[in-house]
Design a protein around this motif. Structure first.
Motif: not given
Lengths: 372, 503
Positions: A235-236, A238-239, A243, A245-250, A252-253, B342-343, B412
């Motif tokens: 899943r990671r 695909y994430a 996207n 950036l959004a993965s980093r914001f979630s 995910i390493r 985007r984020q 969240w």
């Protein structure tokens, strides 16, 4: 909640299946027939020719008319040819879905083959250690896969640490890995493996079909499918492809996932290399030349998006099958071999155009849906 | 008005998906004047400037240039009419030199297509000298500072014979010295008879430079007049002049609980410094400030996204290692980012996959995603937030802005975060969805979550928050309790207007 056929085969893959069936039907219809000698299995289990005794008592060998495409031998050949590319394409699917690219798979294949071959030769009948069979085979396999993983680690590590585009990194390692393979063998072919190793990989059915590549391909596909669609790790992938950036914001390493996908791609190349060692009984640094293109083509035809975030293990395997069917069709239909690259290249571009058209239609549907 | 106005707007309207950015705006700009255009974030001032400069086209209404109707449909068409815009966004190719950029539309060439470098640099030098800019034309645009790049934009505008120049927030990323230089240049342009439309929300600047002022609010024209006839205090009142107070949120009835988040001396070079704040369970705290004040940057640093941040962040009294999103997640922090496409979301994945994205470690056993549990949880939170989607298996890209925002929030909640950092909760969300998001945040606070909300819409903060912190230029400059909070008071703190203090 019912599990319908739709859930099992997503749209993309059923489309590929249709293409394969149509292509198969086309080849069957237009390939014509070939005369093949008829065999039968004797009472003691051996295969022997069948003879016809005519009225004069003369024995003439019997032949059967078989479709050039649709016969067991050709299909087995097709399956074997597909397996090597398909196995590597499953690894490539991980990389492409994550939004990256691995141009070095052909060179990893060569380096892993050569490294494994050197060890197998050492423990082979002519080697200094003598033929020690199982232990030698295991050592050869371990070195082959280990070398591939080391290559993947180098790719992933450079991409993550230097933040360089994977295209550049793997373009460089593509040359480096093959160069190492060349230096290690001085360009010579390495053979002379333990007989038990070769026998194991060349196990055949009573019809004389080689099943090992096929079984390994199925196993790799199943593992790839499970990891991508059932595990959190997949899943990671695909994430971050969809996207980053959004993965980093979630949380995910990103670095870890990227390292993982290049390891998977290299490991798949290593598995294919191991199979080839047993199957062909030798390796040279020139093996797998141009495989990266076939593998990427298989992945793209199989529905993996080079923009990242889309694709599946089953899809890329079907993609590899389509490419191989076209290759085989060129031979069967008697088309000049020189045209094969032109045809394959055209098919890849057509697949991408079709895919773009498909996602454009999907986007338009979405927009109209959101309009109200 | 005796002379024909240089520019006249008549009933200009512009609609974006979900918002009416401009609604029948009419006023005129006198020739040779420096005309200030002011309003809150989202009042429509940049949109109006862009319509004039041909970047956007109006849905209704007419623009008249010296009495003749014009409808430029591209920046090039506007430039041919003598109208140019100096924007905040990059307008040049950063990989080319100043000279090449200045002459891009009309490169001097010799026979055979060779670029005449001598002529190129000479022409560029002449253009730069015209506005008194001291710049080497051979430098790459990418190596210029924002102020220098603005000079090049202005030189390009003047060089093509622009008589009207729209300046969109020209000072927003300049230092004090650079701003001073900009003012001198503006005065020089005015002396040449060029008409300026100066878009800004920095009051002191407008009062120093401009002669006429127009106030926009929510896409409507409020007031136009000579700047001498008004005061900064009056302008602020005109900019906000709304009495939009929603009913009192229920979470305010409960006393706040234990302190969940404490930030001490948070600092990030060039972004913000000296940030101290505290957030209790059951509290909604606002963070107000103008665009560029460092609000989003502060939230991101608390959430571990700023590797250069220093200071202390404590969750339930336990210090959090800075620069680690994972640690922040583990401590129960969640960040709903400003730019949700985007984020915040992976648009190509389904609602279910987006909701479970941050909660994957909790939703999987030995690396296997527990699919039924995942589905149940996604269904639960999508239902709770009243997401309107065909199913949780729908692709997020197809949802409306409001529903996308709910999915981003559900992510969240699925991770069961106690401290929510929310950046612009209703940006790009239609009115109906706004009315749903506010009670949701209220409900979450009542359940004991601590919420820090950044918003550019003051009524939103006034309606929701127990107290509102104000940031200006990277620093916290004040805290206003709910009882004392008015838009005017906040606006003064945000813009740094010291006048009208006594009143």
């Amino acid at each position: 909640m019912s599990l319908s056929l739709r859930d099992v085969l997503r749209f993309q893959e059923s489309g590929l299946l249709v293409v394969i069936l149509v292509l198969g039907a086309f080849l069957t219809a237009f390939s014509g027939t070939v005369r093949a000698p008829l065999f039968q299995t004797g009472p003691d289990g051996t295969r022997e020719r069948v003879f016809i005794t005519d009225a004069n008592g003369e024995r003439t060998p019997a032949f059967v008319e078989r479709n050039k495409f649709l016969n067991a031998q050709n299909l087995a050949q097709l399956a074997k040819d597909t397996s090597f590319i398909a196995i590597m394409a499953v690894g490539m699917a991980f990389v492409i879905i994550s939004g990256g690219i691995d141009l070095s798979v052909g060179s990893i294949y060569a380096l892993a083959s050569v490294a494994g071959a050197l060890v197998l030769n050492h423990f082979g009948p002519g080697g200094p250690a003598g033929d020690i069979g199982l232990a030698g085979s295991l050592a050869g396999a371990a070195v082959c896969l280990g070398t591939a993983l080391a290559c993947g680690l180098a790719n992933g590590g450079l991409i993550v640490a230097l933040r360089v585009h994977p295209f550049i990194v793997t373009l460089g390692t593509m040359a480096v890995f093959r160069g190492i393979a060349f230096v290690a063998t001085r360009g010579q072919s390495v053979g002379g493996f333990p007989q038990s190793f070769r026998d194991f990989i060349r196990i055949e059915t009573s019809q004389g079909l080689s099943v090992m590549p096929l079984l390994v391909m199925i196993a790799v596909t199943v593992v790839g499918w499970i990891v991508l669609s059932r595990l959190a790790a997949g899943r990671r992938v695909y994430a971050i492809g969809g996207n980053e950036l959004a993965s980093r914001f979630s949380g995910i390493r990103i670095e870890r996932v990227k390292l993982g996908v290049y390891l998977m791609s290299a490991l798949a190349a290593g598995v294919a290399a191991l199979l080839s060692l047993g199957y062909y009984g030798g390796a040279t640094s020139g093996d797998g030349q141009g495989y990266e293109l076939s593998v990427i083509a298989a992945a793209v035809v199989g529905g993996a998006s080079l923009a990242g975030g889309r694709g599946s293990a089953l899809g890329v395997v079907l993609g590899a099958l389509i490419i191989q069917m076209i290759n085989s069709g060129i031979v069967i239909l008697g088309i000049d071999q020189n045209y094969s690259q032109i045809i394959i290249g055209t098919v890849v571009i057509a697949a991408v155009v079709l895919d773009n058209l498909n996602s454009w239609l999907a986007r338009r549907r979405l927009q109209q849906g959101a309009g109200h | 008005m005796s002379p024909t106005p240089q520019i006249e707007f008549r009933g200009i309207a512009k609609r974006f998906p979900g918002v009416l950015a401009l609604d029948g705006v009419s006023f005129s700009v006198a020739p040779g004047s420096c005309h200030a255009l002011i309003g809150e974030n989202g009042a429509g001032k940049s949109t109006l400037g862009k319509i004039l400069a041909g970047i956007l086209t109006a849905d209704a209404g007419t623009v008249l240039l010296e009495g003749r109707p014009i409808a430029p449909d591209s920046p090039l068409a506007a430039r041919a009419l003598g109208i140019a815009m100096v924007h905040q966004e990059l307008a040049f190719c950063p990989n080319l030199s100043v000279a090449e950029n200045l002459c891009l539309g009309d490169l001097p060439t010799r026979r055979g297509g060779w670029v005449d470098r001598a002529a190129l640099h000479q022409r560029a030098r002449a253009l730069l000298a015209e506005i008194g800019a001291d710049l080497d034309p051979a430098r790459l645009v990418g190596s210029l500072s924002t102020a220098q790049e603005q000079l090049v934009q202005i030189a390009a505008a003047v060089g093509t014979g622009a008589r009207v120049i729209v300046m969109d927030e020209p000072s927003s990323s300049l230092s004090a010295g650079e701003t001073h230089e900009l003012f001198r240049l503006v005065r020089r342009l005015l002396a040449r008879g060029i008409t300026l439309v100066y878009v800004s929300h920095r009051l002191e600047e407008l009062f120093a430079l401009c002669d006429t002022l127009t106030v926009l609010r929510d896409g409507r024209h409020v007031w136009t007049g000579p700047i001498r006839q008004t005061s900064p205090g009056e302008v602020v009142t005109r900019m906000i002049g709304r009495e939009l107070r929603v009913e009192t949120p229920a979470h305010l009835a409960q006393p706040p609980g234990e302190e969940l988040l404490r930030v001490e001396g948070l600092h990030s070079p060039g972004r913000f410094s000296g940030i101290d704040l505290s957030l209790r369970a059951g509290e909604v705290v606002g963070l107000a400030g103008l665009v560029g004040a460092g609000r989003s940057e502060t939230l991101q640093a608390i959430f571990g996204l700023d590797p250069r941040a220093t200071g202390r962040v404590l969750v339930r009294g336990k210090p959090l290692p800075l620069g680690s999103v994972e640690a922040a997640l583990g401590a129960g922090l969640g960040l709903l980012p400003e730019d949700r496409k985007r984020q915040g979301l992976v648009l190509g994945l389904t609602c279910r996959e987006n909701v479970s994205l941050a909660a994957l470690p909790n939703l999987s056993r030995f690396g296997w995603v527990r699919r039924s549990e995942e589905r149940t949880r996604a269904q639960h939170f999508a239902g709770r937030l009243r997401v309107k989607a065909p199913s949780i298996e729908s692709i997020v890209a197809g949802l409306s802005g409001g529903n996308q925002q709910k999915i981003a929030l559900a992510k969240w909640l699925a991770r069961s975060c106690d401290v929510l950092l929310i950046d612009e909760p209703t940006r790009g969300v239609d009115v109906g969805a706004k009315a749903e998001i506010y009670p949701l945040l209220d409900e979450l606070a009542r359940e004991g979550k601590a919420i820090l909300v950044v918003s550019s819409e003051l009524p939103e903060l006034l309606g929701l928050c127990r107290r509102i912190l104000v940031m200006r230029a990277g620093r916290l400059v004040g805290e206003v309790a709910r009882a004392d909070a008015t838009e005017a008071a906040l606006m003064r703190l945000m813009a740094g207007v010291e006048t009208d203090r006594a009143a």
